[in-house]
Design a protein around this motif. Structure first.
Motif, PDB file in Angstrom:
ATOM      1  N   THR A   1      34.010  40.699  44.856  1.00 49.39           N
ATOM      2  CA  THR A   1      32.977  39.663  44.944  1.00 49.39           C
ATOM      3  C   THR A   1      32.219  39.777  46.261  1.00 49.39           C
ATOM      4  O   THR A   1      30.986  39.638  46.304  1.00 49.39           O
ATOM      5  CB  THR A   1      33.597  38.274  44.801  1.00 49.39           C
TER       6      THR A   1
ATOM      7  N   ALA B   1      28.372  40.239  45.259  1.00 47.13           N
ATOM      8  CA  ALA B   1      27.648  38.970  45.201  1.00 47.13           C
ATOM      9  C   ALA B   1      26.513  38.845  46.223  1.00 47.13           C
ATOM     10  O   ALA B   1      25.512  38.176  45.944  1.00 47.13           O
ATOM     11  CB  ALA B   1      28.629  37.809  45.356  1.00 47.13           C
TER      12      ALA B   1
ATOM     13  N   TYR C   1      24.426  35.174  39.644  1.00 39.56           N
ATOM     14  CA  TYR C   1      25.625  36.011  39.695  1.00 39.56           C
ATOM     15  C   TYR C   1      26.645  35.434  38.734  1.00 39.56           C
ATOM     16  O   TYR C   1      27.025  34.268  38.861  1.00 39.56           O
ATOM     17  CB  TYR C   1      26.208  36.034  41.107  1.00 39.56           C
TER      18      TYR C   1
END
Length: 405
Positions: free
Chosen positions: A295, A299, A314
């Motif tokens: 992540t 992200a 996202y």
């Protein structure tokens, strides 16, 4: 937007800097990091660095080309936003820094236990190097927490000839992460490696020379390692007016919300990403606080786009991995609301997997030395394609062939 500050020198912060430049931002850019080292990768800290196979995990970023000022060894202390969309001032140990765009990527800090005894955590490269120097043959190493970090530290300590004991408050390893049923299947790995695993044991405090257990009893130790989780590093946001609830609350674009004064109002000039962000997932219909490398890597692309005014969302399925006791363990998806668990292969063997289903939807998968299953399952989870539950339970059927036409 002429002055953007990125707070946090972890992977999410670096990736935010790179994403801002790649998306055409040409203004002033500053990264503020509490650590004195240039940004580095954290997953190797509990693996290659702790084992002594590596001593440098610096992220390969061209800071000159990125035209980013690095303020290393400086910490954010407060945030004074102006009206929504109008920037504000970031208070730091280096002084006040005005901004009209802000990326909050301050990550998380390890939870520690009460007591006056020395306890090690594993969050920084300094932590890893210090602990590595203490993992000597015959040393009594007690690890509190049989989670991902605890298992990885136990793996390395046992290989170095330490006498290792792992203490876990739950009845199985990894109970919180993957549930007690699957977590119990990893318990035999500890004994195979010569590690004593004591589950259902709660710690009262860390004392000099060991642990005091709740309800009485003591475990002697030369070194105590605590791996019981982390908390988002957001205390510096107290009084900022932003909405913080076990992480900085954001929408699916990582834009932050105002708190009590203007509840529900978004700040288009401030985004939060990485371990400190509690972001809204349309896929799962709830907020996710995902404290994993994948992540932090991916992200920031969305967060940077949103900060620059693009319509970006996202919604990736979480993914993480762990190397422990000679096995590669990988997990993708989220099984929090799944209806049932299906085994894929014999857990008594070296290679197996488990899948979580809701109806014919594949919610999540955990694999042990079955990387192909993991890769194919990630694609199925991302696409939301229905699967045949009987087929996906057969380890001889590739995951992609279990998809219903």
């Amino acid at each position: 937007m002429d002055r953007v500050i990125v707070v946090g020198g972890g992977l999410a912060g670096v990736r935010a800097v790179e994403a801002l430049r790649s998306k055409g931002y040409e203004g002033a850019l500053t990264l503020v990091s509490a650590e004195r080292e240039r940004p580095y990768d954290r997953p190797p800290l509990s693996k290659a660095v702790l084992a002594g196979d590596s001593d440098d995990t610096t992220v390969d970023a061209d800071w000159a080309a990125l035209r980013c000022e690095l303020l290393l060894g400086e910490r954010a202390t407060a945030l004074r936003p102006a009206a929504p969309g109008r920037g504000g001032v970031l208070a730091t140990t280096a002084g006040d820094l005005p901004f009209d765009g802000l990326v909050i990527a301050t990550g998380a800090t390890p939870v520690t236990l009460p007591g006056e005894g020395r306890q090690h955590v594993l969050r920084t490269i300094g932590d890893s190097r210090d602990l590595r120097s203490r993992l000597t043959g015959g040393a009594r190493i007690v690890i509190v927490g049989a989670g991902w970090i605890g298992a990885e530290v136990a793996t390395t300590a046992a290989k170095k000839g330490c006498r290792v004991t792992v203490v876990e408050a739950a009845d199985t390893p990894l109970a919180n992460a993957i549930g007690p049923e699957i977590g119990a299947l990893t318990a035999p790995w500890y004994a195979e490696a010569g590690v004593e695993l004591r589950t259902g044991v709660k710690v009262a405090e860390v004392e000099r020379g060991g642990l005091a257990l709740a309800g009485g009893g003591r475990i002697e130790a030369d070194e105590v390692v605590v791996g019981v989780g982390v908390r988002p590093d957001v205390s510096w946001l107290d009084g900022s007016g932003l909405l913080v609830e076990r992480g900085v609350v954001t929408d699916g674009s990582f834009r932050v919300y105002q708190g009590e004064e203007e509840p529900g109002a978004l700040r288009p000039d401030i985004v939060a990403v990485g371990d400190c962000a509690a972001w809204w997932s349309e896929r799962y219909g709830r907020r996710l606080l995902v404290e994993h490398w994948d992540t932090a890597l991916n992200a920031p692309e969305t967060a940077a786009a949103a900060l620059l005014g693009a319509d970006a969302r996202y919604d990736a399925a979480p993914y993480f991995w762990s190397e422990q006791f000679g096995r590669m363990v990988q997990y993708a998806g989220s099984h929090a609301a799944s209806e049932r668990l299906v085994h894929r292969g014999d857990p008594a063997g070296r290679k197996w997997a488990a899948v979580w289903l809701t109806g014919d939807r594949l919610d999540a998968i955990l694999t042990v030395d079955r990387p192909r299953d993991l890769v194919q399952a990630r694609r199925v989870i991302a696409a939301g394609t229905p699967v045949d539950p009987a087929a996906i339970a057969d380890p001889d059927v590739p995951v992609r062939q279990a998809v219903r036409g």
